[in-house]
Design a protein around this motif. Sequence first.
Motif, short mmCIF file in Angstrom:
data_model
loop_
_atom_site.label_atom_id
_atom_site.label_comp_id
_atom_site.label_asym_id
_atom_site.label_seq_id
_atom_site.Cartn_x
_atom_site.Cartn_y
_atom_site.Cartn_z
N THR A 126 -31.75 -24.98 26.21
CA THR A 126 -33.20 -24.86 26.03
C THR A 126 -33.61 -23.40 26.02
N PRO A 127 -34.74 -23.08 25.37
CA PRO A 127 -35.21 -21.69 25.36
C PRO A 127 -35.46 -21.18 26.78
N PHE A 128 -35.23 -19.89 26.97
CA PHE A 128 -35.43 -19.27 28.28
C PHE A 128 -36.08 -17.91 28.05
N GLU A 129 -37.36 -17.82 28.36
CA GLU A 129 -38.16 -16.63 28.05
C GLU A 129 -38.52 -15.87 29.31
N VAL A 130 -38.46 -14.54 29.23
CA VAL A 130 -38.77 -13.69 30.38
C VAL A 130 -39.72 -12.56 29.96
N ASP A 131 -40.28 -11.91 30.96
CA ASP A 131 -41.04 -10.67 30.75
C ASP A 131 -40.92 -9.84 32.01
N LEU A 132 -41.41 -8.61 31.95
CA LEU A 132 -41.38 -7.73 33.11
C LEU A 132 -42.44 -8.14 34.13
N CYS A 169 -39.03 -13.76 35.70
CA CYS A 169 -39.43 -12.39 35.40
C CYS A 169 -38.31 -11.42 35.73
N LEU A 170 -38.35 -10.27 35.09
CA LEU A 170 -37.44 -9.19 35.37
C LEU A 170 -38.15 -8.18 36.28
N LEU A 171 -37.43 -7.69 37.27
CA LEU A 171 -38.01 -6.80 38.27
C LEU A 171 -37.64 -5.35 37.98
N ILE A 172 -38.50 -4.44 38.42
CA ILE A 172 -38.27 -3.01 38.19
C ILE A 172 -38.27 -2.26 39.52
N ASN A 173 -37.69 -1.05 39.50
CA ASN A 173 -37.73 -0.18 40.68
C ASN A 173 -38.73 0.95 40.47
N ASP A 175 -38.35 3.91 39.54
CA ASP A 175 -38.10 4.69 38.33
C ASP A 175 -38.49 3.93 37.07
N LYS A 176 -39.03 2.72 37.26
CA LYS A 176 -39.42 1.82 36.17
C LYS A 176 -38.22 1.34 35.36
N ASN A 177 -37.05 1.37 35.98
CA ASN A 177 -35.87 0.76 35.36
C ASN A 177 -35.82 -0.71 35.72
N VAL A 178 -35.28 -1.51 34.82
CA VAL A 178 -35.13 -2.95 35.05
C VAL A 178 -33.86 -3.15 35.88
N ILE A 179 -33.99 -3.85 37.03
CA ILE A 179 -32.82 -3.93 37.91
C ILE A 179 -32.22 -5.33 38.01
N GLU A 180 -33.04 -6.36 37.88
CA GLU A 180 -32.54 -7.73 38.04
C GLU A 180 -33.63 -8.71 37.64
N ALA A 181 -33.31 -9.98 37.67
CA ALA A 181 -34.31 -11.03 37.50
C ALA A 181 -34.73 -11.51 38.89
N ALA A 182 -35.82 -12.28 38.94
CA ALA A 182 -36.27 -12.81 40.22
C ALA A 182 -35.24 -13.76 40.82
N ASN A 183 -34.37 -14.32 39.97
CA ASN A 183 -33.40 -15.33 40.45
C ASN A 183 -31.96 -14.96 40.19
N GLY A 184 -31.66 -13.67 39.98
CA GLY A 184 -30.26 -13.31 39.79
C GLY A 184 -30.10 -11.92 39.20
N ASN A 185 -28.84 -11.53 39.05
CA ASN A 185 -28.53 -10.23 38.46
C ASN A 185 -28.67 -10.25 36.95
N LEU A 186 -28.89 -9.09 36.37
CA LEU A 186 -29.13 -8.96 34.94
C LEU A 186 -27.96 -8.27 34.26
N PHE A 187 -27.54 -8.82 33.10
CA PHE A 187 -26.54 -8.19 32.24
C PHE A 187 -27.13 -8.05 30.84
N MET A 188 -26.76 -6.96 30.17
CA MET A 188 -27.24 -6.69 28.82
C MET A 188 -26.07 -6.29 27.93
N LEU A 189 -25.94 -6.94 26.78
CA LEU A 189 -24.96 -6.55 25.78
C LEU A 189 -25.65 -5.70 24.74
#
Length: 278
Positions: A126-132, A169-173, A175-189
Amino acid sequence: MVNFNGVITEEELQLSVSNRSFLYGDGVFETMKVLNDQILFFEDHYFRLLASMRIIRMQIPMSFTLEYLEEQILTLVRQQGIQDAARVRLTVFRNEGGYYTPTDNKVSFVIQASALTVKPYTAGETPFEVDLYKDFIVPKQLLSTLKTNNKLIQITASIFAQENGLDTCLLINEDKNVIEAANGNLFMLLNGQLITPPTSEGCLNGIMRKQILKLAKELDGIAVIEQPISPFDLQKADELFITNVIVGIQSITKYRKKEFEQTLAKQLLEKLNQTIQA
């Protein structure tokens, strides 16, 4: 059923209003997955738990051996008849007494378990949509990397996602860098590189994060890098996915107007299932 300090009871546990976890969030926890009467990655969970307890100055009981806690968890899920597939939470909290300064650093623990309907890790179709999420930031500090009982940022981010028709949602620190999601770690290809933020950015020191880093390094043609991720990077990414021990890998299909592939996530998911079935 719950296991409170080694005693299993069928009654709902009634904690005191003076419980320090309730009053101050003075506790840490591990969320684990039991599959076929085995706790997945239990050594990693165990050593992370003890490290977290040391960091926040809890007194680790002599009884807290790996074998003892494993037995306490498996006894509970077996008595509930859910040892084939279960979600388990082990919470350790400092005993009541004192205000910000505790009376002492001794601890209690409680274990809860619930059945899971799906045994292996599966790719969501199913679709899975996020935002900051920008209302609050996760500070770049050691405490941010621990699973403490204070998760207000993750809670408010999850409510924000619900209110705005998002899946998380994706969380920031700071420095305004994206660090993780509210429910887990984030990976980017991105351009053949699999990137995840280092824990120095303030992200959770995730157990599944560790497994995926190891599995990805075994793949040909993929460079695995720990480095900061900016919001601008997300728009250029080929894939984004979230990891935690319950779902394994959750592909993000949409961030704002950008849609993403799921090829690498599915490949890693297959390798992950091979690992836990070995």
